[in-house]
Design a protein around this motif. Structure first.
Motif, PDB file in Angstrom:
ATOM      1  N   ILE A  97      -2.574  -3.859   4.714  1.00 23.96           N
ATOM      2  CA  ILE A  97      -2.452  -2.848   5.706  1.00 23.96           C
ATOM      3  C   ILE A  97      -3.198  -2.131   6.180  1.00 23.96           C
ATOM      4  O   ILE A  97      -3.158  -1.916   7.434  1.00 23.96           O
ATOM      5  N   GLU A  98      -4.436  -1.872   5.887  1.00 21.90           N
ATOM      6  CA  GLU A  98      -5.574  -1.590   5.825  1.00 21.90           C
ATOM      7  C   GLU A  98      -6.605  -1.772   6.943  1.00 21.90           C
ATOM      8  O   GLU A  98      -7.173  -1.746   7.826  1.00 21.90           O
ATOM      9  N   LEU A  99      -6.707  -3.040   6.468  1.00 18.13           N
ATOM     10  CA  LEU A  99      -8.095  -3.782   7.238  1.00 18.13           C
ATOM     11  C   LEU A  99      -7.022  -4.484   7.562  1.00 18.13           C
ATOM     12  O   LEU A  99      -8.389  -5.388   9.059  1.00 18.13           O
ATOM     13  N   TYR A 100      -6.044  -5.460   8.293  1.00 21.08           N
ATOM     14  CA  TYR A 100      -5.578  -5.781   9.230  1.00 21.08           C
ATOM     15  C   TYR A 100      -4.385  -5.175   9.869  1.00 21.08           C
ATOM     16  O   TYR A 100      -3.450  -5.539   9.516  1.00 21.08           O
ATOM     17  N   ARG A 101      -4.649  -4.148  10.473  1.00 19.01           N
ATOM     18  CA  ARG A 101      -4.076  -3.286  11.037  1.00 19.01           C
ATOM     19  C   ARG A 101      -3.221  -3.561  12.072  1.00 19.01           C
ATOM     20  O   ARG A 101      -1.717  -2.777  11.883  1.00 19.01           O
ATOM     21  N   THR A 102      -3.328  -4.880  12.942  1.00 19.59           N
ATOM     22  CA  THR A 102      -2.719  -5.015  13.662  1.00 19.59           C
ATOM     23  C   THR A 102      -1.406  -6.273  12.883  1.00 19.59           C
ATOM     24  O   THR A 102      -0.341  -6.507  13.445  1.00 19.59           O
ATOM     25  N   LYS A 103      -1.546  -7.033  11.386  1.00 20.39           N
ATOM     26  CA  LYS A 103      -0.827  -7.260  10.780  1.00 20.39           C
ATOM     27  C   LYS A 103       0.639  -6.105  10.399  1.00 20.39           C
ATOM     28  O   LYS A 103       1.767  -6.589  10.630  1.00 20.39           O
ATOM     29  N   LEU A 104      -0.208  -5.627  10.250  1.00 18.91           N
ATOM     30  CA  LEU A 104       1.118  -4.511   9.945  1.00 18.91           C
ATOM     31  C   LEU A 104       1.975  -3.513  10.891  1.00 18.91           C
ATOM     32  O   LEU A 104       3.298  -3.492  10.766  1.00 18.91           O
ATOM     33  N   LYS A 105       1.500  -3.126  12.027  1.00 18.01           N
ATOM     34  CA  LYS A 105       2.110  -3.093  13.748  1.00 18.01           C
ATOM     35  C   LYS A 105       3.467  -4.237  13.294  1.00 18.01           C
ATOM     36  O   LYS A 105       4.543  -3.567  13.904  1.00 18.01           O
ATOM     37  N   THR A 106       2.685  -5.184  13.262  1.00 14.60           N
ATOM     38  CA  THR A 106       3.776  -6.454  13.689  1.00 14.60           C
ATOM     39  C   THR A 106       4.575  -6.497  12.598  1.00 14.60           C
ATOM     40  O   THR A 106       5.852  -6.395  12.254  1.00 14.60           O
ATOM     41  N   LEU A 107       4.311  -6.002  10.833  1.00 17.48           N
ATOM     42  CA  LEU A 107       5.455  -5.751  10.010  1.00 17.48           C
ATOM     43  C   LEU A 107       6.328  -4.991  10.038  1.00 17.48           C
ATOM     44  O   LEU A 107       7.753  -5.172   9.743  1.00 17.48           O
ATOM     45  N   LEU A 108       5.775  -3.966  10.461  1.00 15.57           N
ATOM     46  CA  LEU A 108       6.438  -2.633  10.601  1.00 15.57           C
ATOM     47  C   LEU A 108       7.473  -2.658  11.820  1.00 15.57           C
ATOM     48  O   LEU A 108       9.083  -2.730  11.188  1.00 15.57           O
ATOM     49  N   LYS A 109       7.141  -3.482  12.698  1.00 12.01           N
ATOM     50  CA  LYS A 109       8.232  -3.712  14.558  1.00 12.01           C
ATOM     51  C   LYS A 109       9.158  -4.437  13.350  1.00 12.01           C
ATOM     52  O   LYS A 109       9.738  -4.673  13.457  1.00 12.01           O
ATOM     53  N   ASP A 110       8.804  -5.852  13.158  1.00 11.40           N
ATOM     54  CA  ASP A 110      10.034  -6.543  11.985  1.00 11.40           C
ATOM     55  C   ASP A 110      10.700  -5.884  11.199  1.00 11.40           C
ATOM     56  O   ASP A 110      12.155  -6.681  11.249  1.00 11.40           O
ATOM     57  N   LEU A 111      10.337  -4.862  10.344  1.00 14.87           N
ATOM     58  CA  LEU A 111      11.260  -4.694  10.192  1.00 14.87           C
ATOM     59  C   LEU A 111      12.099  -2.695  11.021  1.00 14.87           C
ATOM     60  O   LEU A 111      13.131  -2.311   9.723  1.00 14.87           O
ATOM     61  N   GLU A 112      12.208  -3.078  11.714  1.00 16.47           N
ATOM     62  CA  GLU A 112      12.492  -1.961  12.659  1.00 16.47           C
ATOM     63  C   GLU A 112      12.513  -0.431  11.661  1.00 16.47           C
ATOM     64  O   GLU A 112      13.188   0.463  12.686  1.00 16.47           O
ATOM     65  N   LEU A 113      10.974  -0.324  12.273  1.00 11.37           N
ATOM     66  CA  LEU A 113      10.550   0.982  11.211  1.00 11.37           C
ATOM     67  C   LEU A 113       9.879   1.497  12.401  1.00 11.37           C
ATOM     68  O   LEU A 113       9.232   0.403  13.369  1.00 11.37           O
ATOM     69  N   PRO A 114       9.375   2.385  13.114  1.00  9.11           N
ATOM     70  CA  PRO A 114       8.568   3.414  13.441  1.00  9.11           C
ATOM     71  C   PRO A 114       7.541   2.988  14.205  1.00  9.11           C
ATOM     72  O   PRO A 114       6.527   2.741  12.540  1.00  9.11           O
ATOM     73  N   VAL A 115       6.995   2.484  14.711  1.00 10.89           N
ATOM     74  CA  VAL A 115       5.373   1.627  15.304  1.00 10.89           C
ATOM     75  C   VAL A 115       4.884   3.136  16.038  1.00 10.89           C
ATOM     76  O   VAL A 115       5.585   2.939  17.471  1.00 10.89           O
TER      77      VAL A 115
END
Length: 166
Positions: A97-115
């Motif tokens: 989640i630190e090394l691949y920040r864009t993947k984290l953003k996608t995951l947060l969106k998929d989980l309907e969490l704020p981005v």
């Protein structure tokens, strides 16, 4: 009377001295491997009282009670040690989640969490184009943080030339 093995890239040697107060044996490892080894990375951690600088973590794995990882890039090793029953302090594969920040953003969106609002640029030429005309923007890199760690882009006058040096 316990043994701790600290794997570090040289940025947290001050912690090693703290560990030496509480553990019977403190082993310190900082990667130095290279096709053509250089002395500077190899000597990191030498000369610290009550601490033994080691060259190969695999030689000591069997005698270590706690593995302490100070930073990223050793997630698979940490998970392997954990799965074999070893005590490990470190991020494991959560490092992603630190090394691949864009993947984290996608995951947060998929989980309907704020981005937070963000843009992705591929390469410095594209980054320069995206920053042109903007003010007070924070720029974060993915995996290759050694090339360019997080920095503040103030405006075209203060920031665009600095990008040429990256």
């Amino acid at each position: 009377d316990k043994t701790v093995l600290i794997e570090d890239y040289g940025g947290f040697t001050y912690l090693v001295e703290v560990f030496a107060r509480y553990f019977g044996t403190v082993l310190y490892y900082s990667p130095y491997e290279s096709e053509f080894a250089r002395s500077q990375p190899f000597i990191v951690g030498t000369g610290i009282p009550n601490v033994t600088r080691i060259d190969n973590v695999d030689d000591y794995e069997h005698e270590v009670d706690l593995f302490f990882f100070s930073d990223l890039h050793k997630g698979a090793r940490q998970n392997r040690l954990r799965s074999s029953g070893k005590a490990v302090f470190g991020s494991g594969k959560v490092q992603d989640i630190e090394l691949y920040r864009t993947k984290l953003k996608t995951l947060l969106k998929d989980l309907e969490l704020p981005v937070n609002k963000y843009e992705v640029a591929h390469g410095f030429s594209e980054l320069k184009k995206k920053l042109k005309g903007k003010k007070d923007v924070w720029v974060k890199s993915d995996f290759f943080r050694g090339d360019s760690e997080t920095f503040r882009y103030e405006d075209d006058e203060c920031g665009i030339d600095a990008l040429c040096d990256l």
